[in-house]
Design a protein around this motif. Structure first.
Motif, mmCIF file in Angstrom:
data_model
loop_
_atom_site.group_PDB
_atom_site.id
_atom_site.type_symbol
_atom_site.label_atom_id
_atom_site.label_comp_id
_atom_site.label_asym_id
_atom_site.label_seq_id
_atom_site.Cartn_x
_atom_site.Cartn_y
_atom_site.Cartn_z
ATOM 1 N N THR A 197 168.557 10.916 108.808
ATOM 2 C CA THR A 197 169.089 9.921 107.871
ATOM 3 C C THR A 197 170.341 10.387 107.137
ATOM 4 O O THR A 197 170.870 9.657 106.297
ATOM 5 C CB THR A 197 168.010 9.551 106.844
ATOM 6 N N VAL A 198 170.812 11.608 107.420
ATOM 7 C CA VAL A 198 172.045 12.140 106.823
ATOM 8 C C VAL A 198 172.846 12.784 107.952
ATOM 9 O O VAL A 198 172.280 13.489 108.792
ATOM 10 C CB VAL A 198 171.749 13.183 105.728
ATOM 11 N N ASP A 199 174.169 12.531 107.976
ATOM 12 C CA ASP A 199 174.963 13.039 109.098
ATOM 13 C C ASP A 199 175.868 14.210 108.740
ATOM 14 O O ASP A 199 176.761 14.569 109.507
ATOM 15 C CB ASP A 199 175.804 11.925 109.715
ATOM 16 N N GLY A 200 175.655 14.837 107.594
ATOM 17 C CA GLY A 200 176.472 15.988 107.234
ATOM 18 C C GLY A 200 176.122 16.485 105.853
ATOM 19 O O GLY A 200 175.184 15.995 105.210
ATOM 20 N N LEU A 207 175.480 10.497 98.937
ATOM 21 C CA LEU A 207 174.401 10.386 97.957
ATOM 22 C C LEU A 207 174.245 8.945 97.506
ATOM 23 O O LEU A 207 173.118 8.430 97.404
ATOM 24 C CB LEU A 207 174.691 11.299 96.758
ATOM 25 N N ALA A 208 175.359 8.274 97.238
ATOM 26 C CA ALA A 208 175.302 6.883 96.778
ATOM 27 C C ALA A 208 174.647 5.975 97.815
ATOM 28 O O ALA A 208 173.973 5.002 97.460
ATOM 29 C CB ALA A 208 176.704 6.399 96.449
ATOM 30 N N ASN A 209 174.854 6.280 99.094
ATOM 31 C CA ASN A 209 174.323 5.439 100.170
ATOM 32 C C ASN A 209 173.051 6.007 100.793
ATOM 33 O O ASN A 209 172.618 5.540 101.847
ATOM 34 C CB ASN A 209 175.381 5.278 101.267
ATOM 35 N N SER A 210 172.453 6.990 100.153
ATOM 36 C CA SER A 210 171.339 7.706 100.776
ATOM 37 C C SER A 210 170.046 6.905 100.746
ATOM 38 O O SER A 210 169.859 5.981 99.936
ATOM 39 C CB SER A 210 171.128 9.055 100.078
ATOM 40 N N VAL A 211 169.146 7.290 101.634
ATOM 41 C CA VAL A 211 167.795 6.743 101.704
ATOM 42 C C VAL A 211 166.846 7.926 101.775
ATOM 43 O O VAL A 211 167.272 9.061 102.018
ATOM 44 C CB VAL A 211 167.626 5.838 102.946
ATOM 45 N N PRO A 212 165.553 7.717 101.568
ATOM 46 C CA PRO A 212 164.621 8.839 101.676
ATOM 47 C C PRO A 212 164.751 9.525 103.027
ATOM 48 O O PRO A 212 164.875 8.861 104.061
ATOM 49 C CB PRO A 212 163.247 8.178 101.503
ATOM 50 N N PRO A 213 164.746 10.855 103.046
ATOM 51 C CA PRO A 213 164.986 11.584 104.305
ATOM 52 C C PRO A 213 163.868 11.367 105.314
ATOM 53 O O PRO A 213 162.688 11.296 104.957
ATOM 54 C CB PRO A 213 165.056 13.044 103.860
ATOM 55 N N GLN A 214 164.279 11.263 106.557
ATOM 56 C CA GLN A 214 163.344 11.215 107.683
ATOM 57 C C GLN A 214 163.743 12.314 108.661
ATOM 58 O O GLN A 214 164.932 12.611 108.822
ATOM 59 C CB GLN A 214 163.372 9.849 108.358
ATOM 60 N N PHE A 215 162.753 12.900 109.311
ATOM 61 C CA PHE A 215 163.000 14.044 110.179
ATOM 62 C C PHE A 215 162.476 13.777 111.581
ATOM 63 O O PHE A 215 161.570 12.963 111.783
ATOM 64 C CB PHE A 215 162.345 15.299 109.590
ATOM 65 N N SER A 216 163.075 14.474 112.541
ATOM 66 C CA SER A 216 162.747 14.276 113.947
ATOM 67 C C SER A 216 162.117 15.536 114.525
ATOM 68 O O SER A 216 162.748 16.602 114.532
ATOM 69 C CB SER A 216 164.023 13.926 114.732
ATOM 70 N N ASP A 217 160.880 15.401 115.036
ATOM 71 C CA ASP A 217 160.255 16.529 115.724
ATOM 72 C C ASP A 217 161.073 16.938 116.941
ATOM 73 O O ASP A 217 161.188 18.132 117.252
ATOM 74 C CB ASP A 217 158.839 16.162 116.155
ATOM 75 N N GLN A 218 161.662 15.958 117.624
ATOM 76 C CA GLN A 218 162.439 16.272 118.819
ATOM 77 C C GLN A 218 163.652 17.114 118.488
ATOM 78 O O GLN A 218 163.944 18.105 119.173
ATOM 79 C CB GLN A 218 162.873 14.985 119.518
ATOM 80 N N ALA A 282 176.150 17.227 94.492
ATOM 81 C CA ALA A 282 175.532 16.114 95.214
ATOM 82 C C ALA A 282 174.287 16.575 95.969
ATOM 83 O O ALA A 282 173.289 15.846 96.056
ATOM 84 C CB ALA A 282 176.539 15.487 96.181
ATOM 85 N N GLU A 283 174.325 17.796 96.523
ATOM 86 C CA GLU A 283 173.142 18.348 97.195
ATOM 87 C C GLU A 283 171.990 18.504 96.208
ATOM 88 O O GLU A 283 170.846 18.125 96.505
ATOM 89 C CB GLU A 283 173.480 19.693 97.816
ATOM 90 N N VAL A 284 172.284 19.049 95.035
ATOM 91 C CA VAL A 284 171.240 19.224 94.019
ATOM 92 C C VAL A 284 170.644 17.875 93.647
ATOM 93 O O VAL A 284 169.413 17.705 93.583
ATOM 94 C CB VAL A 284 171.814 19.938 92.780
ATOM 95 N N ASP A 285 171.501 16.878 93.419
ATOM 96 C CA ASP A 285 171.023 15.555 93.024
ATOM 97 C C ASP A 285 170.178 14.907 94.125
ATOM 98 O O ASP A 285 169.173 14.244 93.846
ATOM 99 C CB ASP A 285 172.208 14.653 92.679
#
Length: 509
Positions: A197-200, A207-218, A282-285
């Protein structure tokens, strides 16, 4: 289109990337000779630096004057009175060390070498780069050209005193063979992320456009397989000069399971491991918003902190994170020059006091570790609140970070990081006969405050010269530079075809 007018004399890119070597110059030891003979023949395979200055960086942080240092079979075999050392190695090759100084090779614990393409683009627009352009330089080059960018960055590292370098990127297999030909001691830190859900790296817009993180087992499994494959192919190669470490890319891009897998791999194979941590506000937030804790505490919750970890940056750590990092004896890789460039002074004084070992790195664009040490000493002196400002840290402390702390980070403290008998012969030869270095009441102080990379005339790694008398011996530097210059002209011609980059302007009253 690429200009091919000089192809008759220019090595092909493929030849360059195979590391086409120059013939070794007269008096330089061929690699095979280092194990061909023993001390019983009078040290015919040895090199003795005579009547020289040795900055040891040992526990006593000594500077030894008018001594000799002998190298044999890749290690430092003796340090002492010149006549006595010569008697011990009567058939050795002599390197006149008078008016020279020997220092341990610098250890760069955090670099992204192919970013050398973006010099003049990444330095002046914050982090992440706030200059929104329709194209980035990296999108205008091939994989083969990107490898050349990494190689030219490695040449800069050699010329500025680095002997061990941690390359921290994803997909190192592309560059591994070409980098190995430079003769440096390498740590290939293969980087893995598993977020979808984040590309960098986190930024205010992301951060302003973020959504709750999702992760990929693959993504996680594929990334850990890359690490395993690279480790199988390269770890321990070139007489142990190449190591492969696992790396979780960034705190905000890593799942708890990925953190577990990276640390488990490191412990299984007795390796270090690394991550980017607290690079930006932004990372901390982001971490507070979606995980409820700051980055270092998130890593601690999931068992990632510890003495095998060297975490890059720590720019925005608060007191709770500093305490956790110190208590777990986590190593901090301090990229002082890049931090200052981006307007941040990481809390290095507090991290030291908490118990963290400090190492150094360059990050991207610049690969000059002398510049890092110069910046680090100034930043920390500004940060401290000493009774007499400007007295701490001392240059000896900076060398201890760059070499001693670095050797701990790369899990080789018993082998490199200081000039001591029995340790690997990774060293620099500096010419003291420069207007900015002489006179010198205390040579290390003079060099760290006033020195230049061009002071370094020779570099030895594992007992072999990879640069001697300012000439790179391992690859054809001139041909590589010619090709890299052509690529740069093409790429930046395209980037700037519509005019100069738009620059922020200071308000003048």
């Amino acid at each position: 289109m690429h200009d091919n007018t000089n192809e008759k004399w220019l090595l092909s890119r493929r030849q360059l990337l195979k590391g086409a070597s120059l013939a070794l110059g007269a008096g330089v030891l061929a690699p095979a000779s280092l194990n061909a003979q023993t001390r019983s023949n009078g040290g015919a395979d040895a090199v003795v630096f005579t009547h020289t200055t040795v900055v040891t960086n040992d526990a006593e942080r000594r500077t030894l004057l008018d001594v000799a240092l002998a190298v044999q079979n890749g290690v430092i075999a003796a340090i002492g009175d010149t006549n006595e050392v010569l008697a011990q190695f009567p058939n050795a090759q002599i390197y006149d060390g008078s008016r020279k100084a020997l220092l341990p090779g610098l250890i760069n614990c955090h670099a992204h070498l192919s970013a050398s393409l973006e010099r003049g683009f990444n330095e002046d627009f914050g982090f992440p780069n706030s200059l929104q352009l329709p194209l980035s330089p990296g999108r205008l080059i091939s994989d083969e050209e990107a490898t050349l960018m990494s190689v030219v960055a490695a040449l800069e590292a050699i010329r500025s005193g680095t002997t061990t370098l941690v390359e921290n990127v994803s997909g190192i297999a592309r560059d591994a063979s070409a980098l190995s030909e430079t003769g440096l001691r390498w740590v290939f830190a293969e980087s893995v992320r598993d977020i979808t859900t984040v590309d960098g790296p986190m930024s205010p817009p992301r951060l302003a456009n973020s959504v709750p993180p999702q992760f990929s087992d693959q993504l996680r499994v594929e990334g850990m397989q890359r690490i395993a494959d690279l480790h199988s192919a390269w770890h321990g190669k070139q007489n142990g000069k190449i190591s492969v470490f696992p790396a979780a890319a960034l705190a905000e891009l890593s799942s708890p399971q990925l953190l577990h897998d990276v640390r488990e791999f490191a412990e299984k194979y007795d390796l270090g491991y690394t991550i980017h941590m607290t690079q930006s506000q932004a990372e901390v937030d982001f971490m507070l918003r979606y995980h409820g804790v700051r980055p270092a505490l998130f890593l601690e919750q999931h068992g990632f902190l510890g003495p095998r970890l060297f975490a890059a940056h720590a720019r925005y750590c608060d007191a709770t994170e500093i305490e956790a990092l110190g208590r777990t004896r986590t190593i901090i890789s301090h990229q002082a020059a890049m931090a200052a460039n981006r307007g941040v002074n990481p809390p290095i004084t507090a991290l030291r006091a908490a118990g963290c070992t400090i190492a150094n790195g360059t990050d991207n664009n610049n690969n000059d570790m002398l510049h890092v040490m110069k910046t680090a000493i100034s930043l920390e002196r500004i940060q401290r609140n000493d009774e007499i400002p400007g007295t701490l840290p001392q240059p000896e402390d900076m060398l201890a970070d760059a070499c001693g702390g670095g050797s701990q980070a790369v899990n080789q403290a018993s082998a490199i990081g200081s000039l001591e008998v029995g340790k690997k012969a990774d060293l620099l030869v500096l010419d003291r006969m420069k207007p900015h270095l002489t006179p010198s009441g205390r040579f290390l102080s003079v060099w760290i405050h006033n020195g230049q990379p061009s002071d370094i005339e020779s570099v030895m790694v594992d007992g072999e010269f990879i640069m001697r008398d300012h000439k790179i011996l391992t690859v054809d530097e001139a041909a590589i530079m010619e090709e890299v210059f052509r690529i740069s002209e093409r790429v930046w011609g395209r980037m700037l075809q519509d005019g100069p980059l738009p620059l922020p302007r200071m308000q003048v009253r």
